[in-house]
Scaffold this active site. Structure first.
Site, mmCIF file in Angstrom:
data_model
loop_
_atom_site.group_PDB
_atom_site.id
_atom_site.type_symbol
_atom_site.label_atom_id
_atom_site.label_comp_id
_atom_site.label_asym_id
_atom_site.label_seq_id
_atom_site.Cartn_x
_atom_site.Cartn_y
_atom_site.Cartn_z
ATOM 1 N N PRO A 146 0.834 -1.200 0.000
ATOM 2 C CG PRO A 146 -0.008 -1.024 2.163
ATOM 3 C CD PRO A 146 0.705 -1.966 1.248
ATOM 4 C CE LYS A 147 3.590 7.020 -2.111
ATOM 5 N NZ LYS A 147 3.081 7.841 -0.978
ATOM 6 C CG PHE A 148 0.686 4.143 4.302
ATOM 7 C CD1 PHE A 148 -0.474 4.130 5.056
ATOM 8 C CD2 PHE A 148 1.385 2.957 4.142
ATOM 9 C CE1 PHE A 148 -0.917 2.970 5.656
ATOM 10 C CE2 PHE A 148 0.946 1.781 4.742
ATOM 11 C CZ PHE A 148 -0.208 1.788 5.494
#
Length: 318
Positions: free
Chosen positions: A29-31
């Site tokens: 996931p790309k925070f």
């Protein structure tokens, strides 16, 4: 003692439009946060932004946490601030721009977390030549037992699960996925990964603002598909604070006019080109635009007033 020292050039990602599904991939996931490299060496911790600038003083909470890492550790990851169950990009930008005097109070009010997605050195050994899969295993073994505020990001090798993440995690402030090859070394300074964003927003050029520079009320936007500039809905308090910190660096001479829904023609202060905003644009009787976040140009380092970074810094995003 690690042979890696700041400034260290980070690997970055190339945007893609669809989810890659070939064999041998890993998905993270790309925070929505602030890119940072953590160094634990010589008995202390050093925090480096993507631009290469040292930002240790702005994050005393993460400095204390990183000091607990074994000496010779270097981590790459994303700093986020959680508020009301989701990440708050404006809050983490406030943390990144804090002066040393303001940083301790902001750390108490807006505590930071660090989502580690790569282990670049361990015990002084440079791990960048190793395949991602081996670095990932060592990252989880080293950082996993520590607990908050430093934790490894989730990862999956299942494209079906990655698709589910892409559809469900934006509710938590996750802006998309980063895709890496399982056998890939860490390539400093290269666009070695792929990034897929999932958003219903659009990027619009920021032409100017209404209100005072220290208290802007709305932004004037060039939204793709709209023939004339739009005056946004009133900014939220968090966006107003972020804009107030940025606008003096971009304000241009002169004045302009634009039409605001329900208010007619109003004056605004123009800005130099370079700022963009992610907006949610809709159509009622008149076109409307709600600003979701501000974006900075790639060469601009938001933590140094009035300074542009020619070395490829910028938004501190992956």
């Amino acid at each position: 003692m690690s042979t890696l020292r700041p400034p260290l050039r980070v690997a970055t990602a190339e945007p893609v439009a669809t989810l890659p599904r070939e064999a041998g991939l890993a998905y993270e996931p790309k925070f929505d946060g602030h890119r940072m490299v953590l160094f634990a060496a010589d008995g202390r911790a050093v925090l480096q932004a993507r631009s290469g600038r040292i930002v240790t003083a702005a994050f005393p909470d993460l400095e204390r946490a990183a000091a607990e890492l074994p000496q010779g550790t270097v981590l790459d990851g994303e700093v986020v601030v959680w508020r009301d169950g989701r990440t708050d990009f404006a809050a983490v930008q406030r943390r990144a721009a804090a002066t040393p005097g303001r940083a301790p109070a902001l750390a108490r009010a807006l505590p930071a977390s660090y989502a580690a997605f790569d282990l670049l050195a361990e015990g002084g050994e440079d791990l960048r030549p190793l395949p991602y899969g081996r670095r990932r295993a060592r990252l989880v073994a080293l950082v996993g037992p520590l607990g908050p505020p430093i934790q490894p990001v989730p990862m999956t090798r299942d494209p079906g699960e990655a698709q589910t993440w892409l559809e469900t995690l934006p509710a938590l402030g996750v802006e998309g996925l980063v895709v890496k090859r399982w056998d890939q070394p860490y390539r400093s300074g290269a666009r070695a990964w792929r990034k897929l964003r999932r958003t219903t927003g659009r990027d619009a050029a920021v032409l100017g603002f209404t209100g005072r520079p220290e208290h802007p009320s709305a932004l004037v936007l060039a939204v793709p598909g709209e023939a004339a500039p739009l005056v946004s809905r009133p900014l939220t308090p968090a966006l107003r604070a972020q804009a107030a910190a940025l606008l003096p660096r971009w304000t241009a001479p002169g004045t302009g006019t634009a039409v605001a829904p329900g208010r007619g023609e109003i004056g605004y202060r123009p800005l130099s080109p370079g700022l963009t905003a992610e907006v949610e644009a809709g159509t009622a009787r008149h076109p409307v635009a709600t600003v979701r976040r501000l974006r900075l140009p790639e060469e601009f380092d938001p933590g140094v007033p009035g300074e542009r970074d020619p070395g490829g810094g910028g938004t501190n995003k992956v």
